[in-house]
Enzyme design. Structure first.
Site, PDB file in Angstrom:
ATOM      1  N   TYR A 190       0.833  -1.203   0.000  1.00 19.30           N
ATOM      2  CA  TYR A 190       0.000   0.000   0.000  1.00 19.30           C
ATOM      3  C   TYR A 190       0.872   1.260   0.000  1.00 19.30           C
ATOM      4  O   TYR A 190       1.800   1.388   0.800  1.00 19.30           O
ATOM      5  CB  TYR A 190      -0.941   0.034   1.214  1.00 19.30           C
ATOM      6  CG  TYR A 190      -2.017  -1.032   1.184  1.00 19.30           C
ATOM      7  CD1 TYR A 190      -2.341  -1.708   0.008  1.00 19.30           C
ATOM      8  CD2 TYR A 190      -2.723  -1.368   2.333  1.00 19.30           C
ATOM      9  CE1 TYR A 190      -3.326  -2.689  -0.018  1.00 19.30           C
ATOM     10  CE2 TYR A 190      -3.714  -2.343   2.318  1.00 19.30           C
ATOM     11  CZ  TYR A 190      -4.005  -3.003   1.134  1.00 19.30           C
ATOM     12  OH  TYR A 190      -4.974  -3.972   1.108  1.00 19.30           O
ATOM     13  N   SER A 210     -13.304  -3.620   0.170  1.00 22.25           N
ATOM     14  CA  SER A 210     -14.118  -2.768  -0.724  1.00 22.25           C
ATOM     15  C   SER A 210     -15.617  -2.919  -0.461  1.00 22.25           C
ATOM     16  O   SER A 210     -16.401  -3.199  -1.378  1.00 22.25           O
ATOM     17  CB  SER A 210     -13.793  -3.044  -2.201  1.00 22.25           C
ATOM     18  OG  SER A 210     -12.507  -2.544  -2.516  1.00 22.25           O
ATOM     19  N   PRO A 211     -16.044  -2.711   0.801  1.00 22.27           N
ATOM     20  CA  PRO A 211     -17.446  -2.961   1.151  1.00 22.27           C
ATOM     21  C   PRO A 211     -18.443  -1.990   0.526  1.00 22.27           C
ATOM     22  O   PRO A 211     -19.638  -2.286   0.519  1.00 22.27           O
ATOM     23  CB  PRO A 211     -17.447  -2.811   2.684  1.00 22.27           C
ATOM     24  CG  PRO A 211     -16.291  -1.905   2.971  1.00 22.27           C
ATOM     25  CD  PRO A 211     -15.243  -2.274   1.960  1.00 22.27           C
ATOM     26  N   GLY A 231     -17.807  -2.495  -7.679  1.00 26.51           N
ATOM     27  CA  GLY A 231     -17.226  -3.736  -8.202  1.00 26.51           C
ATOM     28  C   GLY A 231     -17.412  -3.857  -9.700  1.00 26.51           C
ATOM     29  O   GLY A 231     -16.648  -4.535 -10.379  1.00 26.51           O
ATOM     30  N   LYS A 232     -18.439  -3.170 -10.223  1.00 25.66           N
ATOM     31  CA  LYS A 232     -18.747  -3.266 -11.655  1.00 25.66           C
ATOM     32  C   LYS A 232     -18.466  -1.933 -12.339  1.00 25.66           C
ATOM     33  O   LYS A 232     -17.948  -1.893 -13.449  1.00 25.66           O
ATOM     34  CB  LYS A 232     -20.222  -3.648 -11.817  1.00 25.66           C
ATOM     35  CG  LYS A 232     -20.651  -3.931 -13.218  1.00 25.66           C
ATOM     36  CD  LYS A 232     -22.042  -4.566 -13.224  1.00 25.66           C
ATOM     37  CE  LYS A 232     -22.538  -4.795 -14.632  1.00 25.66           C
ATOM     38  NZ  LYS A 232     -23.943  -5.192 -14.663  1.00 25.66           N
ATOM     39  N   VAL A 289     -18.067   4.088  -5.602  1.00 25.06           N
ATOM     40  CA  VAL A 289     -18.969   3.426  -4.660  1.00 25.06           C
ATOM     41  C   VAL A 289     -20.393   3.399  -5.221  1.00 25.06           C
ATOM     42  O   VAL A 289     -20.765   4.245  -6.030  1.00 25.06           O
ATOM     43  CB  VAL A 289     -18.961   4.143  -3.286  1.00 25.06           C
ATOM     44  CG1 VAL A 289     -17.593   4.051  -2.635  1.00 25.06           C
ATOM     45  CG2 VAL A 289     -19.389   5.603  -3.418  1.00 25.06           C
ATOM     46  N   PHE A 290     -21.187   2.408  -4.746  1.00 23.12           N
ATOM     47  CA  PHE A 290     -22.597   2.352  -5.168  1.00 23.12           C
ATOM     48  C   PHE A 290     -23.451   3.313  -4.361  1.00 23.12           C
ATOM     49  O   PHE A 290     -24.546   3.671  -4.771  1.00 23.12           O
ATOM     50  CB  PHE A 290     -23.137   0.916  -5.051  1.00 23.12           C
ATOM     51  CG  PHE A 290     -23.000   0.305  -3.689  1.00 23.12           C
ATOM     52  CD1 PHE A 290     -23.890   0.606  -2.667  1.00 23.12           C
ATOM     53  CD2 PHE A 290     -21.958  -0.565  -3.410  1.00 23.12           C
ATOM     54  CE1 PHE A 290     -23.760   0.046  -1.407  1.00 23.12           C
ATOM     55  CE2 PHE A 290     -21.803  -1.134  -2.151  1.00 23.12           C
ATOM     56  CZ  PHE A 290     -22.706  -0.823  -1.144  1.00 23.12           C
TER      57      PHE A 290
END
Ligand SMILES: NC(=O)c1ccc[n+]([C@@H]2O[C@H](COP(=O)([O-])OP(=O)(O)OC[C@H]3O[C@@H](n4cnc5c(N)ncnc54)[C@H](OP(=O)(O)O)[C@@H]3O)[C@@H](O)[C@H]2O)c1
Length: 309
Positions: free
Chosen positions: A52, A218-219, A223-224, A228-229
């Protein structure tokens, strides 16, 4: 904040973890404030990796330079790091595992790591070499416990034939919108449904059976799509409607509901936050003990685009 003892250890842990992947841009005072906020909310686990920060051990060194735990605090916190990803290749050689773990400890300003994870499966892994490295680190008191990240059941079984210490954790990508580990099982054996394809050989159930704690990285990332969603109404309008509605009902923010979707799962999953914002740490922590009902959990699951057969 939910606290528990990591199965097969006597290590106490919070079910929310603060990830340190993105702290490279913060100054020392900001890092201290982020860590203090986490501790104030009851977060006691801090997640690092040797890679990191762009150069080896960069974020670990920023953390070590900014944060000094008192002896009492050090006893309460759990510091974990990861090893195995190098520039352009993966490396589970004994020499690299030992030297990188030693460098992590030094950069962090510690005398030991509580937990060391193998970051991503190395195609050229020699389990006996991993075992030799873990023995050396364990016997010198440099690492208390060991785990893996992004590993399949077969890869864990292969390691476990040689490694003498239990592999207690598997850190994997998981959010409401990136949930193949969960969604495939729900759609099991549906011949025409791509959701039924299990790409990870029953990883979630395997970890539950073996008492391996999953950690969700990555909560809040889609992902797509990039980012963030949360608040992404272009791609996730229905999901954000449900998140907003449940947030209002529970008196928390959508961030807490999104976290609670993960912690509600009976596998006892820990959530690895990546935010660098103290206020978002507080928002997320509010979901640690929030227990969604079954209908609420499934509503979020389907609003995110997963199907029920
Ligand atoms: N094992 C592995 O292979 C692996 C891979 C990746 C990550 N990790 C670990 O997992 C941790 C978390 O990963 P992540 O950073 O991708 O997770 P994340 O918590 O899903 O994402 C955090 C990022 O999203 C941003 N963000 C924007 N809007 C947000 C909102 N409303 N709520 C929360 N965050 C928002 C944050 O910005 P702000 O900082 O401005 O809040 C931050 O840049 C990392 O720190 C690392 O420790 C492990």
């Amino acid at each position: 904040m939910k606290q528990f003892t990591l199965p097969r250890t006597d290590l106490p842990a919070s079910n929310v973890i603060l990830g340190m992947m993105r702290i490279g841009e913060l100054d020392d005072a900001e890092i201290r404030m982020l860590v203090k906020t986490a501790l104030d909310t009851g977060i006691t686990v801090f997640d690092h990796a040797d890679i990191y920060g762009g150069s080896p051990h960069a974020c670990e060194a920023r953390f070590g330079g900014a944060v000094r735990f008192s002896p009492a605090e050090r006893e309460q916190v759990l510091i974990q790091s990861k090893v195995g990803i190098r520039e352009g290749y993966f490396d589970f050689s004994a020499e690299h595992i030992v030297s990188s773990a030693e460098a992590s400890i030094s950069a962090l300003g510690l005398d030991h790591l509580d937990l060391l994870l193998l970051h991503r499966p190395d195609a050229l892994v020699e389990p006996d070499e991993v075992a030799a490295a873990f023995d050396a680190l364990h016997e010198q008191g440099l690492v208390t416990a060991f785990g893996v990240s992004n590993h399949t059941p077969g890869q864990i079984e292969l390691l476990a034939r040689s490694v003498r210490q239990p592999l207690i954790v598997n850190q994997v990508q998981l959010s409401i919108t990136h949930a193949p580990l969960i969604a495939a099982g729900v759609a099991a054996n549906m011949a025409d449904d791509p959701q039924s394809v299990d790409r990870d050989n029953g990883l979630l159930d395997y970890c539950r059976v073996e008492g391996i704690t999953l950690q969700a990285w990555s909560p809040f990332q889609s992902g797509k799509y990039p980012g963030v969603f949360l608040g992404d109404r272009e791609h996730y309008a229905e999901l954000n409607d449900v998140l907003d509605e449940l947030a209002a009902a529970y008196g928390v923010t959508p961030t807490a509901i999104a976290l609670a979707w993960i912690t509600r799962h009976p596998a006892g999953i820990q959530v690895v936050l990546g935010t660098t914002s103290p206020s978002r740490v507080r928002e997320a922590a509010a979901g640690s003990e929030l227990r969604l009902t079954r209908p609420e959990w499934y509503r979020l699951f389907t609003a995110a685009g997963h199907r029920l057969p």
